[in-house]
Write a protein that holds these residues in place. Structure first.
Motif, PDB file in Angstrom:
ATOM      1  N   ASN A  70       0.846  -1.185   0.119  1.00  0.00           N
ATOM      2  CA  ASN A  70      -0.013   0.058  -0.124  1.00  0.00           C
ATOM      3  C   ASN A  70       1.033   1.390  -0.049  1.00  0.00           C
ATOM      4  OD1 ASN A  70       0.968   0.242   2.682  1.00  0.00           O
ATOM      5  ND2 ASN A  70      -0.913   0.524   3.721  1.00  0.00           N
ATOM      6  N   TYR A  71       2.217   1.301  -0.191  1.00  0.00           N
ATOM      7  CA  TYR A  71       2.852   2.270   0.129  1.00  0.00           C
ATOM      8  C   TYR A  71       2.707   3.332  -1.171  1.00  0.00           C
ATOM      9  CZ  TYR A  71       6.486   0.786  -3.405  1.00  0.00           C
ATOM     10  OH  TYR A  71       6.745   0.434  -4.895  1.00  0.00           O
ATOM     11  N   LYS A  72       2.594   2.986  -2.116  1.00  0.00           N
ATOM     12  CA  LYS A  72       2.349   4.001  -3.195  1.00  0.00           C
ATOM     13  C   LYS A  72       0.957   4.980  -2.779  1.00  0.00           C
ATOM     14  CE  LYS A  72       4.040   1.404  -7.057  1.00  0.00           C
ATOM     15  NZ  LYS A  72       3.795   0.668  -8.432  1.00  0.00           N
ATOM     16  N   GLU A  73       0.006   4.307  -2.332  1.00  0.00           N
ATOM     17  CA  GLU A  73      -1.247   5.274  -1.971  1.00  0.00           C
ATOM     18  C   GLU A  73      -0.782   5.777  -0.468  1.00  0.00           C
ATOM     19  OE1 GLU A  73      -1.512   1.955  -2.364  1.00  0.00           O
ATOM     20  OE2 GLU A  73      -2.007   1.980  -4.515  1.00  0.00           O
ATOM     21  N   ARG A  74      -0.374   5.264   0.431  1.00  0.00           N
ATOM     22  CA  ARG A  74      -0.032   5.735   1.561  1.00  0.00           C
ATOM     23  C   ARG A  74       0.823   6.917   1.671  1.00  0.00           C
ATOM     24  NH1 ARG A  74      -3.640   4.868   4.716  1.00  0.00           N
ATOM     25  NH2 ARG A  74      -3.491   2.737   5.332  1.00  0.00           N
ATOM     26  N   ILE A  75       1.947   6.662   1.223  1.00  0.00           N
ATOM     27  CA  ILE A  75       3.144   7.955   1.176  1.00  0.00           C
ATOM     28  C   ILE A  75       2.698   9.308   0.869  1.00  0.00           C
ATOM     29  CG2 ILE A  75       5.190   8.851   0.168  1.00  0.00           C
ATOM     30  CD1 ILE A  75       6.007   5.904   0.074  1.00  0.00           C
ATOM     31  N   PRO A  76       1.638   9.600  -0.029  1.00  0.00           N
ATOM     32  CA  PRO A  76       1.111  11.057  -0.445  1.00  0.00           C
ATOM     33  C   PRO A  76       0.323  11.349   0.899  1.00  0.00           C
ATOM     34  CG  PRO A  76       0.728   9.728  -2.380  1.00  0.00           C
ATOM     35  CD  PRO A  76       1.374   8.712  -1.461  1.00  0.00           C
ATOM     36  N   GLU A  77      -0.337  10.499   1.395  1.00  0.00           N
ATOM     37  CA  GLU A  77      -1.019  10.831   2.541  1.00  0.00           C
ATOM     38  C   GLU A  77      -0.293  11.187   3.890  1.00  0.00           C
ATOM     39  OE1 GLU A  77      -3.454   7.496   3.774  1.00  0.00           O
ATOM     40  OE2 GLU A  77      -4.368   7.449   1.748  1.00  0.00           O
ATOM     41  N   LEU A  78       0.934  10.415   3.923  1.00  0.00           N
ATOM     42  CA  LEU A  78       1.907  10.866   5.131  1.00  0.00           C
ATOM     43  C   LEU A  78       2.579  12.190   4.746  1.00  0.00           C
ATOM     44  CD1 LEU A  78       3.227   7.006   5.753  1.00  0.00           C
ATOM     45  CD2 LEU A  78       1.544   8.432   6.883  1.00  0.00           C
ATOM     46  N   ILE A  79       2.857  12.410   3.588  1.00  0.00           N
ATOM     47  CA  ILE A  79       3.843  13.535   3.179  1.00  0.00           C
ATOM     48  C   ILE A  79       2.818  14.588   3.476  1.00  0.00           C
ATOM     49  CG2 ILE A  79       4.453  15.009   1.279  1.00  0.00           C
ATOM     50  CD1 ILE A  79       6.485  12.742   2.109  1.00  0.00           C
ATOM     51  N   GLU A  80       1.561  14.509   3.229  1.00  0.00           N
ATOM     52  CA  GLU A  80       0.669  15.858   3.498  1.00  0.00           C
ATOM     53  C   GLU A  80       0.673  16.043   5.080  1.00  0.00           C
ATOM     54  OE1 GLU A  80      -1.487  18.938   2.989  1.00  0.00           O
ATOM     55  OE2 GLU A  80      -0.642  17.767   1.354  1.00  0.00           O
ATOM     56  N   PRO A  97      14.045   0.223   9.841  1.00  0.00           N
ATOM     57  CA  PRO A  97      13.179   0.349   8.687  1.00  0.00           C
ATOM     58  C   PRO A  97      13.861   0.434   7.577  1.00  0.00           C
ATOM     59  CG  PRO A  97      12.713   2.032  10.662  1.00  0.00           C
ATOM     60  CD  PRO A  97      13.845   1.085  10.967  1.00  0.00           C
ATOM     61  N   SER A  98      13.582   0.008   6.490  1.00  0.00           N
ATOM     62  CA  SER A  98      14.047   0.137   5.160  1.00  0.00           C
ATOM     63  C   SER A  98      15.155  -0.984   4.816  1.00  0.00           C
ATOM     64  CB  SER A  98      15.146   1.334   4.935  1.00  0.00           C
ATOM     65  OG  SER A  98      14.085   2.427   4.896  1.00  0.00           O
ATOM     66  N   ILE A  99      15.733  -1.693   5.804  1.00  0.00           N
ATOM     67  CA  ILE A  99      16.734  -2.922   5.687  1.00  0.00           C
ATOM     68  C   ILE A  99      15.778  -4.130   5.436  1.00  0.00           C
ATOM     69  CG2 ILE A  99      18.550  -4.119   6.613  1.00  0.00           C
ATOM     70  CD1 ILE A  99      19.282  -1.399   6.117  1.00  0.00           C
ATOM     71  N   SER A 100      15.648  -4.468   4.426  1.00  0.00           N
ATOM     72  CA  SER A 100      14.625  -5.665   3.872  1.00  0.00           C
ATOM     73  C   SER A 100      13.216  -5.384   4.118  1.00  0.00           C
ATOM     74  CB  SER A 100      15.344  -6.826   4.358  1.00  0.00           C
ATOM     75  OG  SER A 100      16.552  -7.109   3.824  1.00  0.00           O
ATOM     76  N   ASP A 101      12.943  -4.140   4.740  1.00  0.00           N
ATOM     77  CA  ASP A 101      11.399  -3.802   5.014  1.00  0.00           C
ATOM     78  C   ASP A 101      11.261  -2.695   4.413  1.00  0.00           C
ATOM     79  OD1 ASP A 101      10.847  -5.956   6.847  1.00  0.00           O
ATOM     80  OD2 ASP A 101      12.225  -5.082   8.266  1.00  0.00           O
ATOM     81  N   PRO A 102       9.839  -2.098   4.575  1.00  0.00           N
ATOM     82  CA  PRO A 102       9.436  -0.881   3.958  1.00  0.00           C
ATOM     83  C   PRO A 102      10.168   0.421   4.571  1.00  0.00           C
ATOM     84  CG  PRO A 102       7.540  -2.287   4.665  1.00  0.00           C
ATOM     85  CD  PRO A 102       8.845  -2.997   5.246  1.00  0.00           C
ATOM     86  N   GLY A 103      10.041   1.490   3.992  1.00  0.00           N
ATOM     87  CA  GLY A 103      10.630   2.834   4.507  1.00  0.00           C
ATOM     88  C   GLY A 103      11.422   3.490   3.414  1.00  0.00           C
ATOM     89  N   TYR A 104      12.084   2.888   2.348  1.00  0.00           N
ATOM     90  CA  TYR A 104      13.011   3.600   1.693  1.00  0.00           C
ATOM     91  C   TYR A 104      12.111   4.607   0.833  1.00  0.00           C
ATOM     92  CZ  TYR A 104      15.705   3.857  -2.651  1.00  0.00           C
ATOM     93  OH  TYR A 104      16.399   4.246  -3.877  1.00  0.00           O
ATOM     94  N   GLU A 105      11.020   4.277   0.176  1.00  0.00           N
ATOM     95  CA  GLU A 105      10.149   5.088  -0.708  1.00  0.00           C
ATOM     96  C   GLU A 105       9.727   6.373   0.248  1.00  0.00           C
ATOM     97  OE1 GLU A 105      10.174   0.848  -2.185  1.00  0.00           O
ATOM     98  OE2 GLU A 105       9.705   1.859  -0.421  1.00  0.00           O
ATOM     99  N   LEU A 106       9.418   6.129   1.500  1.00  0.00           N
ATOM    100  CA  LEU A 106       8.927   7.096   2.153  1.00  0.00           C
ATOM    101  C   LEU A 106      10.172   8.155   2.416  1.00  0.00           C
ATOM    102  CD1 LEU A 106       6.866   8.539   3.835  1.00  0.00           C
ATOM    103  CD2 LEU A 106       7.453   7.231   5.817  1.00  0.00           C
TER     104      LEU A 106
END
Length: 285
Positions: A70-80, A97-106
């Motif tokens: 869900n990161y593509k939809e969620r990141i804009p919400e978090l950025i706002e 976070p980000s080490i073999s887990d989500p976070g890098y894109e955010l």
């Protein structure tokens, strides 16, 4: 080029990257607990898993999921929310976070928007395993998870075959034996260490050659998350022979992406000649 300064975009909130324990809740730092207590929102890989951690430390801050689906939809919400001045802590299920887990894109999105990103130090399985493995800790090469398909895994290992650094992989306990056999096939007999249940009650380090560790696992199947560490190569890749005149050899290396200067130096070394001699032949002087 992006620079991050404490006084930039004062009206924006801050993204905190908060490591969580990889097994032992006592490895949670005071700063990590304090940060989770004071942010406006926690972005979690799995809200159910993180809720257990929050309950243990009596943290009442709301969560919102952020994972690979869900990161593509969620990141804009978090950025706002960050632009509105809210502070957000991002956590994965365990470790950094980000080490073999989500976070890098955010993190990328925040940097592009000039939103401050603050990383907290803490638990990470790869480094924890490395320093107790008995394999050389410097240099090391953290790879994370190999591909599941054997053909893709072989290709990855071929590219790592002559890496002299200690290799760190994350692996499922159900696949580790098969991975060891593939490592043996591609890389030969190496010293390896399998670490399981790090920081937990049944923490274990299994050390030996690939074959020795494989044989051990046949009789003692693994349970729990594990790290697989492989000693670096002591071999060097043989450079393929290049045929033709000195000029043709240089031209071939240039076609492969080298600059003319690099190509001339390489051809001189391969042919045990002075660079000036190769330079003259290439430029037909």
């Amino acid at each position: 080029m992006h620079t991050q300064k404490s006084f930039a975009k004062q009206s924006f909130g801050t993204l905190y990257l908060v490591p969580t324990p990889i097994g032992n809740l006592e490895d949670m730092t005071f700063r990590a607990v304090s940060t989770l207590q004071t942010v406006n929102l926690i972005a979690s890989e799995d809200t159910r898993n993180t809720q257990k951690l929050l309950n243990h430390f009596e943290i009442k801050v709301p969560q919102r999921s952020l994972h690979e689906h869900n990161y593509k939809e969620r990141i804009p919400e978090l950025i706002e929310l960050l632009k509105q001045g809210k502070t957000i802590a991002q956590v994965s299920d365990a470790g950094m976070p980000s080490i073999s887990d989500p976070g890098y894109e955010l993190v990328q999105a925040c940097i592009l928007e000039q939103i401050a990103v603050v990383s907290l130090p803490g638990a990470t399985a790869g480094m924890t395993a490395l320093i107790a493995s008995g394999l050389s800790p410097q240099p090391f090469y953290f790879y994370g998870f190999l591909q599941r398909k054997k053909s893709q895994q072989k290709k990855e290992l071929e590219e790592l075959k002559y890496q002299t650094a200690t290799l760190i992989f994350y692996e499922s306990p159900h696949r580790v034996k098969e991975t060891l056999k593939t490592i043996q096939e591609i890389m030969g007999e190496r010293e390896v260490v399998v670490c399981r249940e790090l920081t937990k009650l049944y923490e274990e380090y299994i050390r030996g050659t690939v074959q020795e560790v494989y044989d051990h696992l046949l009789e003692h199947p693994l349970k729990g998350e594990c790290c697989l560490l492989v000693a670096g190569s002591t071999e060097t890749a043989e450079k393929p022979l290049i045929e033709g005149s000195l000029k043709e050899q240089v031209e071939q290396l240039i076609r492969e992406g080298k600059s003319s200067k690099e190509a001339i130096k390489d051809v001189a070394k391969r042919n045990q000649l002075k660079k000036q001699d190769v330079y003259k032949s290439y430029h037909e002087l």
